[in-house]
Design a protein around this motif. Structure first.
Motif, PDB file in Angstrom:
ATOM      1  N   SER A 121       0.833  -1.208   0.000  1.00 19.83           N
ATOM      2  CA  SER A 121       0.000   0.000   0.000  1.00 19.83           C
ATOM      3  C   SER A 121       0.863   1.252   0.000  1.00 19.83           C
TER       4      SER A 121
ATOM      5  N   HIS B 166       2.799   1.553  -3.334  1.00 20.31           N
ATOM      6  CA  HIS B 166       1.938   2.046  -4.408  1.00 20.31           C
ATOM      7  C   HIS B 166       1.696   3.553  -4.257  1.00 20.31           C
ATOM      8  N   MET B 167       1.555   4.019  -3.018  1.00 20.56           N
ATOM      9  CA  MET B 167       1.370   5.460  -2.803  1.00 20.56           C
ATOM     10  C   MET B 167       2.608   6.227  -3.254  1.00 20.56           C
ATOM     11  N   TYR B 168       3.796   5.740  -2.875  1.00 22.93           N
ATOM     12  CA  TYR B 168       5.038   6.389  -3.303  1.00 22.93           C
ATOM     13  C   TYR B 168       5.161   6.384  -4.823  1.00 22.93           C
ATOM     14  N   GLU B 169       4.780   5.270  -5.430  1.00 26.48           N
ATOM     15  CA  GLU B 169       4.873   5.170  -6.891  1.00 26.48           C
ATOM     16  C   GLU B 169       3.900   6.116  -7.565  1.00 26.48           C
ATOM     17  N   THR B 170       2.715   6.264  -7.000  1.00 25.54           N
ATOM     18  CA  THR B 170       1.718   7.167  -7.570  1.00 25.54           C
ATOM     19  C   THR B 170       2.200   8.604  -7.552  1.00 25.54           C
ATOM     20  N   PHE B 171       2.840   9.004  -6.463  1.00 28.45           N
ATOM     21  CA  PHE B 171       3.354  10.359  -6.339  1.00 28.45           C
ATOM     22  C   PHE B 171       4.693  10.548  -7.056  1.00 28.45           C
TER      23      PHE B 171
ATOM     24  N   ARG C 234      10.212   4.293  -6.715  1.00 29.89           N
ATOM     25  CA  ARG C 234       9.683   3.200  -7.520  1.00 29.89           C
ATOM     26  C   ARG C 234      10.636   2.019  -7.451  1.00 29.89           C
TER      27      ARG C 234
END
Length: 343
Positions: free
Chosen positions: A148, A151-156, A160
């Motif tokens: 979770s 994925h938040m870090y990747e979204t922002f 990655r």
């Protein structure tokens, strides 16, 4: 007589400076021999330049000897010539502070883990499969939390790491099948066990998300403590009930998972070994619990490796990159204490 007296007086007048000059030269010679330069009268410009040239030649000679010495004895090999360097107090203090933080984090994790273990020991003293059901429900939660946050870090666009997502999903997939096995064995038959496991898992999820954001190292260490306890629990169970388990059939879900045709995710979570090097044989319930125990050992190793940032790699990614000679996808900093020992 007057002339003689005049010559005598003139001679005396001339002799006095000569005597003074002799005394000055004697003083200079004495001072030079004893390195004392208290009195150096400038009575002769030639004397001044001669002494200056002598001192300058001496300085140049000393410099030449110094160069020869420094070239003969390098600072790296001759300890007496090492330059005095001021200690980096900032780096040493920061290192000491970081060590203190690590000890504090691990101390808190051990305390929390021991507290939960005591509660489980009290509630599930004689109910083994129900305890395993609760344990597997809790053990799979950290991997959901890790994914979770990742994925938040990747979204922002902050961070990655595909390998981390792949490995953590494979770990959750493995723990899910452990849970399915315990459900098939009847570990979730009581409402109270399901209620307790689900609520502990919910609290554990949000706690792990918070820890993973604040300190990934602490979150991974806490999960390592949980996996280490799971390994020890299954190992004790095998030693206590091994003969009985050998006479019991294996659940169908265990046979499908461990001996199926698609074992990609089974290999993916085992970051301490190369893919296709572990292929379990399931003939009875004893073999099932042996493999579950060994799975927990692999989780423990991976969680320990994750505490060093950037040390985790997917086993299949290594093969895709052409590094087939490497035996593991992660670097375990220390010898793993959750190793399986066959009797």
């Amino acid at each position: 007589m007057a002339a003689i007296s005049g010559i005598s007086s003139g001679t005396l007048t001339i002799s006095r400076p000569l005597a003074t000059l002799r005394r000055s030269r004697a003083a200079v010679s004495y001072s030079s021999s004893h390195r004392l330069f208290r009195h150096r009268p400038l009575t002769s410009r030639r004397l001044l330049f001669r002494n200056f040239d002598r001192v300058q030649a001496t300085i140049l000679q000393d410099d030449e000897e110094k160069v020869v010495v420094e070239e003969s004895f390098k600072a790296e090999t001759f300890t007496g010539k090492e330059p005095l360097e001021e200690p980096d107090m900032s780096s040493s203090s920061s290192s000491a502070f970081e060590s203190w933080i690590i000890k504090l984090e691990q101390g808190v994790n051990v305390f929390l883990t021991d507290s939960v273990i005591k509660i489980l020991d009290t509630l599930y003293r004689d109910r083994t499969y129900a305890r395993f059901f609760v344990l597997e429900t809790i053990a799979r939660v950290p991997y959901f939390a890790f994914m979770s946050v990742l994925h938040m870090y990747e979204t922002f666009g902050w961070w990655r790491r595909a390998d981390y997502l792949k490995v953590h999903f494979a770990e959750s997939w493995n723990e899910m099948h452990h849970l399915l096995i315990m459900e098939e064995l009847g570990g979730n038959s009581w409402w109270f066990d399901r209620f307790l496991a689900q609520h502990i898992a919910t609290f554990y999820y949000f706690m792990t998300v918070f820890l993973y954001i604040v300190s990934p190292r602490m979150a991974y260490h806490f999960s390592e403590c949980v996996e280490s306890h799971a390994f020890e629990t299954y190992d004790k169970f095998l030693k206590a009930s091994g003969e009985e388990l050998k006479n019991m059939p294996a659940p169908d879900i265990a046979v499908k998972y461990y001996t199926g045709s698609d074992l990609y995710l089974f290999d993916e979570f085992q970051t301490s070994r190369a893919p296709n090097t572990r292929r379990p044989v399931i003939e009875n319930l004893y073999d099932v619990f042996v493999n579950i125990r060994d799975d927990e050992a692999e989780h423990c190793k991976t969680m320990r490796a994750c505490q060093t940032l950037g040390s985790l790699r997917s086993p299949h990614s290594i093969l895709e990159d052409g590094d087939a000679e490497e035996e593991s996808g992660c670097v375990v900093p220390e010898a793993a204490h959750c190793e399986a020992h066959e009797e």
